[in-house]
Design a protein around this motif. Structure first.
Motif, PDB file in Angstrom:
ATOM      1  N   PHE A   1      -2.150   1.436   5.710  1.00 46.80           N
ATOM      2  CA  PHE A   1      -2.595   0.050   5.508  1.00 46.80           C
ATOM      3  C   PHE A   1      -4.098  -0.117   5.644  1.00 46.80           C
ATOM      4  O   PHE A   1      -4.597  -1.240   5.617  1.00 46.80           O
ATOM      5  N   ASN A   2      -4.860   0.968   5.830  1.00 43.49           N
ATOM      6  CA  ASN A   2      -6.311   0.829   5.920  1.00 43.49           C
ATOM      7  C   ASN A   2      -6.857   0.073   4.713  1.00 43.49           C
ATOM      8  O   ASN A   2      -6.291   0.126   3.621  1.00 43.49           O
ATOM      9  N   THR A   3      -7.976  -0.587   4.897  1.00 44.71           N
ATOM     10  CA  THR A   3      -8.564  -1.427   3.852  1.00 44.71           C
ATOM     11  C   THR A   3      -8.784  -0.660   2.551  1.00 44.71           C
ATOM     12  O   THR A   3      -8.593  -1.206   1.457  1.00 44.71           O
ATOM     13  N   ILE A   4      -9.187   0.598   2.661  1.00 45.56           N
ATOM     14  CA  ILE A   4      -9.450   1.393   1.461  1.00 45.56           C
ATOM     15  C   ILE A   4      -8.222   1.437   0.556  1.00 45.56           C
ATOM     16  O   ILE A   4      -8.342   1.352  -0.672  1.00 45.56           O
ATOM     17  N   TYR A   5      -7.035   1.527   1.146  1.00 48.11           N
ATOM     18  CA  TYR A   5      -5.807   1.609   0.351  1.00 48.11           C
ATOM     19  C   TYR A   5      -5.388   0.231  -0.150  1.00 48.11           C
ATOM     20  O   TYR A   5      -4.799   0.127  -1.235  1.00 48.11           O
ATOM     21  N   GLN A   6      -5.711  -0.819   0.605  1.00 50.62           N
ATOM     22  CA  GLN A   6      -5.447  -2.176   0.121  1.00 50.62           C
ATOM     23  C   GLN A   6      -6.325  -2.489  -1.100  1.00 50.62           C
ATOM     24  O   GLN A   6      -5.855  -3.066  -2.091  1.00 50.62           O
TER      25      GLN A   6
ATOM     26  N   THR B   1       0.808  -1.224   0.000  1.00 46.96           N
ATOM     27  CA  THR B   1       0.000   0.000   0.000  1.00 46.96           C
ATOM     28  C   THR B   1       0.844   1.278   0.000  1.00 46.96           C
ATOM     29  O   THR B   1       0.280   2.377   0.060  1.00 46.96           O
ATOM     30  N   ASP B   2       2.166   1.145  -0.088  1.00 51.16           N
ATOM     31  CA  ASP B   2       3.008   2.347  -0.126  1.00 51.16           C
ATOM     32  C   ASP B   2       2.568   3.257  -1.277  1.00 51.16           C
ATOM     33  O   ASP B   2       2.481   2.819  -2.433  1.00 51.16           O
ATOM     34  N   GLY B   3       2.264   4.491  -0.976  1.00 52.73           N
ATOM     35  CA  GLY B   3       1.877   5.466  -1.997  1.00 52.73           C
ATOM     36  C   GLY B   3       0.404   5.477  -2.367  1.00 52.73           C
ATOM     37  O   GLY B   3      -0.051   6.394  -3.050  1.00 52.73           O
ATOM     38  N   MET B   4      -0.363   4.470  -1.926  1.00 51.40           N
ATOM     39  CA  MET B   4      -1.772   4.381  -2.325  1.00 51.40           C
ATOM     40  C   MET B   4      -2.619   5.492  -1.676  1.00 51.40           C
ATOM     41  O   MET B   4      -3.533   6.031  -2.305  1.00 51.40           O
ATOM     42  N   MET B   5      -2.297   5.809  -0.423  1.00 49.80           N
ATOM     43  CA  MET B   5      -3.072   6.836   0.271  1.00 49.80           C
ATOM     44  C   MET B   5      -2.944   8.177  -0.464  1.00 49.80           C
ATOM     45  O   MET B   5      -3.948   8.869  -0.697  1.00 49.80           O
ATOM     46  N   GLU B   6      -1.735   8.510  -0.864  1.00 51.64           N
ATOM     47  CA  GLU B   6      -1.501   9.780  -1.555  1.00 51.64           C
ATOM     48  C   GLU B   6      -2.214   9.814  -2.906  1.00 51.64           C
ATOM     49  O   GLU B   6      -2.714  10.867  -3.329  1.00 51.64           O
ATOM     50  N   GLU B   7      -2.291   8.662  -3.568  1.00 50.06           N
ATOM     51  CA  GLU B   7      -2.998   8.617  -4.859  1.00 50.06           C
ATOM     52  C   GLU B   7      -4.505   8.836  -4.662  1.00 50.06           C
ATOM     53  O   GLU B   7      -5.145   9.516  -5.469  1.00 50.06           O
ATOM     54  N   ILE B   8      -5.057   8.267  -3.613  1.00 54.35           N
ATOM     55  CA  ILE B   8      -6.492   8.465  -3.354  1.00 54.35           C
ATOM     56  C   ILE B   8      -6.784   9.928  -3.042  1.00 54.35           C
ATOM     57  O   ILE B   8      -7.826  10.464  -3.436  1.00 54.35           O
ATOM     58  N   PHE B   9      -5.849  10.597  -2.356  1.00 57.32           N
ATOM     59  CA  PHE B   9      -6.051  12.015  -2.039  1.00 57.32           C
ATOM     60  C   PHE B   9      -6.152  12.876  -3.302  1.00 57.32           C
ATOM     61  O   PHE B   9      -6.683  13.986  -3.259  1.00 57.32           O
TER      62      PHE B   9
ATOM     63  N   ILE C   1     -12.331   8.109  10.280  1.00 56.79           N
ATOM     64  CA  ILE C   1     -11.269   7.133  10.535  1.00 56.79           C
ATOM     65  C   ILE C   1      -9.899   7.746  10.267  1.00 56.79           C
ATOM     66  O   ILE C   1      -9.692   8.455   9.286  1.00 56.79           O
ATOM     67  N   GLN C   2      -8.939   7.449  11.143  1.00 57.92           N
ATOM     68  CA  GLN C   2      -7.600   7.999  11.017  1.00 57.92           C
ATOM     69  C   GLN C   2      -6.906   7.459   9.768  1.00 57.92           C
ATOM     70  O   GLN C   2      -7.250   6.393   9.237  1.00 57.92           O
ATOM     71  N   PHE C   3      -5.921   8.211   9.320  1.00 55.81           N
ATOM     72  CA  PHE C   3      -5.202   7.867   8.095  1.00 55.81           C
ATOM     73  C   PHE C   3      -3.989   7.007   8.429  1.00 55.81           C
ATOM     74  O   PHE C   3      -3.034   7.453   9.046  1.00 55.81           O
TER      75      PHE C   3
END
Length: 474
Positions: A131-136, A104-112, A126-128
């Motif tokens: 590894f949260n499911t949304i990013y998986q 999930t490295d980098g996935m959170m930033e892509e969703i943003f 929910i805190q950021f």
């Protein structure tokens, strides 16, 4: 033998199964089975061995029968965020990849780039965490869209284990909230959010709250073990179960201390304010639709890894005692730095951090252990300060629950660092919360307040006060 229930409590490093029953107004526990849980390397990813875990659950059920217990119900809790996908024949499409995997490295930033951080927080609370499911799921959508196209069912880890027991698919509420895909106010899957991410809404199951009766064991399983049980839903997120058992809730901050440390308070509503977003607090679901307003920070995982790197030469108690004897040495690390999530060598990573930040480098096992414990206590203090700032009030005490509550050295260090009274216990908070939720579902306990009073009457707690405060009074 009184009517009893069976709790399955699986953490990130081990699992256990306990029988619970009420006798003379007190909750009694008996450990039935204990087993190891570890991450395995599979298809280039760090994964959980779900078949091994399910086999251990069956072993524990047989053990309960062999020890003279025929539990009326069983409930499973595990860690959060991880999941499996099933195809239309209910076959596994994915391995149970662990949150510690770097996929999930980098996935959170892509969703943003698609959905603002503020909107995500205001809707889900929910805190950021990377590894949260949304990013998986977003990782799968980006790299393996064909898997999501074929998926017919999304089940989190305890949901899947319940499915193996019953053949019934459902998503339990407290664990579902950890996905960052559930609306904090409607308590349902956020369909607008899923649409924006182009993730098929139909794979998600009905969200059922704790105290729901999922169903009976599959006939072949009940025939094999010789009796039937109701499969009930506790808070299947282990922290949700642990917090349900917190006996001291008024003016109290809890620290659920295990592989992770969860620091927070309980609310009847989510707190999705800007300050909570800035400090990265979460609003995870709890029993009776209460909210766990907390910060998820690194816990005893670090000392577990230190112990492993030193070839298990020292017990946890010995490492704590060794750290307590060190004087004249102080260094601390940011325990929430991603570098400590799954390093190859935790000791080396701690030493590197101290060197990079121009601090004394811990070179002995006792110095390394002291650095870990000092760093944990400092991170707890920071989270507590932030809670008190958001609430605009001071909390009188801290209730440390879970396995870490048995670490008296750390409990005293928390009391000294925060200046607050620390109550330690119960150590089996998660299994206790699991059991009292089952007993509420069965009508043996009427309310959560009644359950907590029973916990308070049934288990001893040890108090720690600040030595600094005591010395100041002399």
């Amino acid at each position: 033998m009184p009517e009893c229930s069976l709790a399955v409590d699986i953490g990130a490093s081990s699992g256990k199964m306990l029988i619970g029953y009420i006798e003379k107004g007190k909750l009694n526990l008996k450990e039935i089975h204990r087993f190891e849980n570890k991450i395995i390397k599979k298809n280039q990813h760090f994964c959980w061995d779900l078949q091994a875990l399910f086999s251990e659950i069956l072993t524990g059920i047989h053990a309960s029968r062999n020890q003279g217990f025929t539990p009326k119900s069983i409930g499973i809790d595990t860690w959060a965020v991880d999941f499996v996908l099933l195809d239309e024949q209910d076959r596994l499409l994915t391995d149970a990849v662990s949150y510690r995997d770097p996929r999930t490295d980098g996935m959170m930033e892509e969703i943003f780039q698609k959905i603002s951080k503020e909107r995500l927080y205001l809707e889900t609370g929910i805190q950021f965490q990377k590894f949260n499911t949304i990013y998986q799921l977003y990782y799968l959508k980006k790299h393996y869209p064909e898997i999501l196209d074929r998926a017919k069912s999304f089940l989190m880890i305890p949901d899947y284990l319940n499915y193996l027991l019953t053949g019934i698919k459902a998503n339990e509420y407290t664990n579902a909230t950890s996905t960052q895909l559930v609306n904090a106010f409607t308590k349902k899957w956020d369909k607008d959010l899923l649409d924006q991410l182009r993730i098929n809404k139909e794979i998600f199951q009905e969200i059922l709250p704790p105290k729901s009766i999922l169903g009976n064991l599959k006939p072949e399983l009940s025939n094999e073990i010789g009796f039937d049980m109701n499969v009930l839903l506790p808070a299947t997120h282990d922290t949700g179960s642990a917090v349900a058992s917190v006996p001291e809730s008024a003016d109290t901050i809890y620290i659920s201390s295990g592989t992770w440390s969860l620091i927070g308070v309980e609310n009847n509503f989510p707190i999705c304010v800007t300050k909570a977003l800035d400090y990265n607090f979460t609003n995870e679901g709890g029993v009776d639709y209460r909210f766990r307003f907390l910060k998820n920070t690194m816990g005893l995982w670090m000392i577990q890894e230190v112990k492993r790197i030193y070839n298990n030469r020292y017990t946890f108690a010995e490492l704590a005692a060794m750290a307590n004897q060190v004087s004249g040495f102080y260094s601390q690390v940011n325990v929430d730095d991603d570098r400590f999530l799954k390093p190859e060598n935790m000791v080396q990573e701690i030493q590197n951090y101290c060197e990079e930040t121009n601090q004394p480098i811990p070179n002995t096992p006792e110095q390394v252990a002291k650095c870990v414990f000092d760093s944990l206590a400092e991170s707890y203090q920071m989270a507590i300060n932030q809670i008190e700032e958001i609430y605009e009030k001071e909390f009188k005490r801290i209730n440390v629950i879970g396995g870490g509550s048995q670490n008296e050295m750390l409990n005293q260090l928390i009391a000294d660092t925060t200046g607050k009274e620390v109550l330690a216990g119960p150590s089996e908070a998660t299994a206790i919360g699991n059991l009292i939720t089952q007993l509420m579902a069965l009508g043996q306990i009427q309310t959560l307040d009644e359950a907590r009073q029973m916990v308070k009457n049934s288990f001893e707690m040890k108090a720690f006060t600040s030595k600094n405060k005591t010395e100041g009074l002399k």
